[in-house]
Design a protein around this motif. Sequence first.
Motif, PDB file in Angstrom:
ATOM      1  N   LYS A  39       0.823   8.350   4.350  1.00 38.05           N
ATOM      2  CA  LYS A  39       1.018   6.921   3.684  1.00 38.05           C
ATOM      3  C   LYS A  39      -0.230   6.258   3.259  1.00 38.05           C
ATOM      4  O   LYS A  39      -0.443   4.872   3.077  1.00 38.05           O
ATOM      5  CB  LYS A  39       1.922   6.127   4.485  1.00 38.05           C
ATOM      6  CG  LYS A  39       3.359   6.854   4.777  1.00 38.05           C
ATOM      7  CD  LYS A  39       4.155   6.705   3.356  1.00 38.05           C
ATOM      8  CE  LYS A  39       5.482   7.281   3.574  1.00 38.05           C
ATOM      9  NZ  LYS A  39       6.292   6.722   4.954  1.00 38.05           N
ATOM     10  N   ARG A  40      -1.190   6.787   3.723  1.00 37.81           N
ATOM     11  CA  ARG A  40      -2.625   6.033   3.677  1.00 37.81           C
ATOM     12  C   ARG A  40      -2.928   5.450   2.278  1.00 37.81           C
ATOM     13  O   ARG A  40      -2.841   6.066   1.066  1.00 37.81           O
ATOM     14  CB  ARG A  40      -3.913   7.011   3.804  1.00 37.81           C
ATOM     15  CG  ARG A  40      -4.397   6.801   5.101  1.00 37.81           C
ATOM     16  CD  ARG A  40      -5.717   7.794   5.296  1.00 37.81           C
ATOM     17  NE  ARG A  40      -6.831   7.446   4.195  1.00 37.81           N
ATOM     18  CZ  ARG A  40      -7.595   8.190   3.731  1.00 37.81           C
ATOM     19  NH1 ARG A  40      -7.561   9.387   3.915  1.00 37.81           N
ATOM     20  NH2 ARG A  40      -8.724   7.566   3.125  1.00 37.81           N
ATOM     21  N   ARG A  41      -3.111   4.231   2.180  1.00 35.15           N
ATOM     22  CA  ARG A  41      -3.386   3.644   0.789  1.00 35.15           C
ATOM     23  C   ARG A  41      -4.864   3.132   0.699  1.00 35.15           C
ATOM     24  O   ARG A  41      -5.267   2.486  -0.187  1.00 35.15           O
ATOM     25  CB  ARG A  41      -2.416   2.495   0.684  1.00 35.15           C
ATOM     26  CG  ARG A  41      -1.061   3.160   0.342  1.00 35.15           C
ATOM     27  CD  ARG A  41      -0.159   2.047   0.115  1.00 35.15           C
ATOM     28  NE  ARG A  41       0.409   1.527   1.410  1.00 35.15           N
ATOM     29  CZ  ARG A  41       1.170   0.200   1.679  1.00 35.15           C
ATOM     30  NH1 ARG A  41       1.638  -0.248   0.464  1.00 35.15           N
ATOM     31  NH2 ARG A  41       1.308  -0.127   2.813  1.00 35.15           N
ATOM     32  N   ASP A  79      -7.083   1.513   5.559  1.00 33.62           N
ATOM     33  CA  ASP A  79      -6.376   1.467   6.763  1.00 33.62           C
ATOM     34  C   ASP A  79      -6.937   1.479   8.212  1.00 33.62           C
ATOM     35  O   ASP A  79      -6.255   1.263   9.024  1.00 33.62           O
ATOM     36  CB  ASP A  79      -5.389   2.537   6.495  1.00 33.62           C
ATOM     37  CG  ASP A  79      -4.585   2.417   5.339  1.00 33.62           C
ATOM     38  OD1 ASP A  79      -3.762   1.304   5.030  1.00 33.62           O
ATOM     39  OD2 ASP A  79      -4.789   3.299   4.331  1.00 33.62           O
ATOM     40  N   ARG A 122      -8.600   0.660  -4.900  1.00 36.45           N
ATOM     41  CA  ARG A 122      -7.815   2.019  -4.180  1.00 36.45           C
ATOM     42  C   ARG A 122      -7.333   1.389  -2.705  1.00 36.45           C
ATOM     43  O   ARG A 122      -6.956   2.257  -1.943  1.00 36.45           O
ATOM     44  CB  ARG A 122      -8.932   2.840  -3.992  1.00 36.45           C
ATOM     45  CG  ARG A 122      -9.113   3.744  -5.003  1.00 36.45           C
ATOM     46  CD  ARG A 122     -10.283   4.771  -4.826  1.00 36.45           C
ATOM     47  NE  ARG A 122     -11.686   4.224  -4.968  1.00 36.45           N
ATOM     48  CZ  ARG A 122     -12.695   5.222  -4.530  1.00 36.45           C
ATOM     49  NH1 ARG A 122     -12.592   6.257  -4.330  1.00 36.45           N
ATOM     50  NH2 ARG A 122     -13.631   4.442  -4.623  1.00 36.45           N
ATOM     51  N   GLY A 123      -7.560   0.182  -2.365  1.00 34.69           N
ATOM     52  CA  GLY A 123      -6.784  -0.402  -1.159  1.00 34.69           C
ATOM     53  C   GLY A 123      -8.148  -0.936  -0.218  1.00 34.69           C
ATOM     54  O   GLY A 123      -8.957  -0.184  -0.002  1.00 34.69           O
TER      55      GLY A 123
END
Lengths: 170, 170, 170, 170
Positions: free
Chosen positions: A58-60, A63, D60-61
């Motif tokens: 689920k890495r976005r 993190d 990209r977060g």
Amino acid sequence: MLRRPQIAVLGAHAPSPRLYAECELLGRLLVDAGCRVVTGGLAGVMEAASKGGSSSTKRRGGDVIGLLPGTDADEANPWVEIVIPTGLSLARNVLCVTSADAVIACCGRAGTLSEIAIAWQLGKPVIALDLDEGWASKLAGEAIDDRRSDRVVRATSAAEAVAAVLAALP
Amino acid sequence: MLRRPQIAVLGAHAPSPRLYAECELLGRLLVDAGCRVVTGGLAGVMEAASKGGSSSTKRRGGDVIGLLPGTDADEANPWVEIVIPTGLSLARNVLCVTSADAVIACCGRAGTLSEIAIAWQLGKPVIALDLDEGWASKLAGEAIDDRRSDRVVRATSAAEAVAAVLAALP
Amino acid sequence: MLRRPQIAVLGAHAPSPRLYAECELLGRLLVDAGCRVVTGGLAGVMEAASKGGSSSTKRRGGDVIGLLPGTDADEANPWVEIVIPTGLSLARNVLCVTSADAVIACCGRAGTLSEIAIAWQLGKPVIALDLDEGWASKLAGEAIDDRRSDRVVRATSAAEAVAAVLAALP
Amino acid sequence: MLRRPQIAVLGAHAPSPRLYAECELLGRLLVDAGCRVVTGGLAGVMEAASKGGSSSTKRRGGDVIGLLPGTDADEANPWVEIVIPTGLSLARNVLCVTSADAVIACCGRAGTLSEIAIAWQLGKPVIALDLDEGWASKLAGEAIDDRRSDRVVRATSAAEAVAAVLAALP
């Protein structure tokens, strides 16, 4: 609102293999659950949680956050994505707590004890992973002082710790 | 060599009258013994130790040092002679320890607990005044973790605490 | 009221012999005038001002304060009486300013420039000793920005700097 | 290797509308170029760069990091994704620099001047956006002191600043 919960995983440089594995799982489950992982960015528990967090499907992005005691970003373990080299030595431990919406204390040496106490002072939810000897285990289920009506939440596994974090967040 | 030992007296804003009195005596006895007193510079235990230190007949100047969490020197209690307004909020607690050759923990809420743990990490002698409930009393006579072979030294009076400090200094 | 004015003397590790001598005189004149001297506690300008301060015949104890970047008190120069090992590396420069009622900038490299700017931000009187090349000289007589109506005060000798400090204190 | 370059955008609370717009573009172009944006997390230039960064189509977060002076995460502007509430007040400015691989100074009041000087001390590439009056403009093209052989790089637009950052990164 772009911000996701930031959860500090606090622990020592030299965990047992069993604790290392559980902290790796903990990092992964936190990111699976939509949280970011904050650590001190170095080895041991910090590395395990960082590695786990970066392995989540689920890495976005962004993190895994590491707050280093020194000023050299290259001292971070290789799974830290956002590195904050503070240069504050021990005072960086305070920032690991101020940067977190909740903290999970793993194992139990003096550094972790100080961070539990600081998190309690700052009113942050404190979860203790009761797997090893030491302060996290001793303080699980206890109140640090009478300023709060809640207690340090005991968790006996990574999954329980993440559930406790999610229950504690507003 | 002009430097004299700097001893941190660590404790809360709202001590019992008995503890306030003992901390005032503690400050006085420390300066009587040729030490300087370091505190967080505010009220309660910090004020008592500052007041006591400044009342010593052995005072030689600069004996009472206060490290404030804010940036306003006027927040110091009136007995602080050397005021260091840090602006670091909670991270100033770390500096109360790094500034000390030994620490004496009085009473036992979360802030004091964090400072005991930090002093232990930094290898400083830790004396606990076992007068009230709380962490100083609980940890008196204990080891915080296995990195050191000594223990938190129990003292049941200001006089015992000062004797323990003098015994612990190199 | 026991507190005496605390004046930060800011400058580099490797001053010219002429500047070293002037900073030693500056430290002495500050203590002669009833002030305490705050420095970063190490070599160069910091050492000169510390040495000068401790040589004043008006010394009353605790007149020379050193705020170290590291955690080891033994790194202080031998004239520091009150040593505050911060462990904050560069952030300790901010504390040299927050700890002072006024600052005197000597010579002009980047570290001193940052401290002049921080002192300006914090509303502290800033005196620049215009002896050498560099930022203290360049900024003497200038305003750093428009938040204040005063200017960095130019002093061309230690005696002028001390007179400017005394004039600037409330 | 997951880490992407972290670029600090340094500037004041109350930029001109023209500078606000250029800083918003700057934030966007930095993220477009694969960098993350570090700011002090509050209003003005900090907000503009955060807003711009979060509007990049290449996001990209975790691309917008804010290091707050206080301990309350809710003080961050709404475009900060990773919020580090430091509680260090002015010393947080030092962390804006230590957290960056390069810094871009926009406008020119005392806070920005101190950050330029700290970045110079720490050996970080310094780019000055020469759009407004003040220190960024004054120092563009200059050396802060002789410890480095390079100079503060002048950029007259957001696009030039990003090109200069990319050229300066290892």
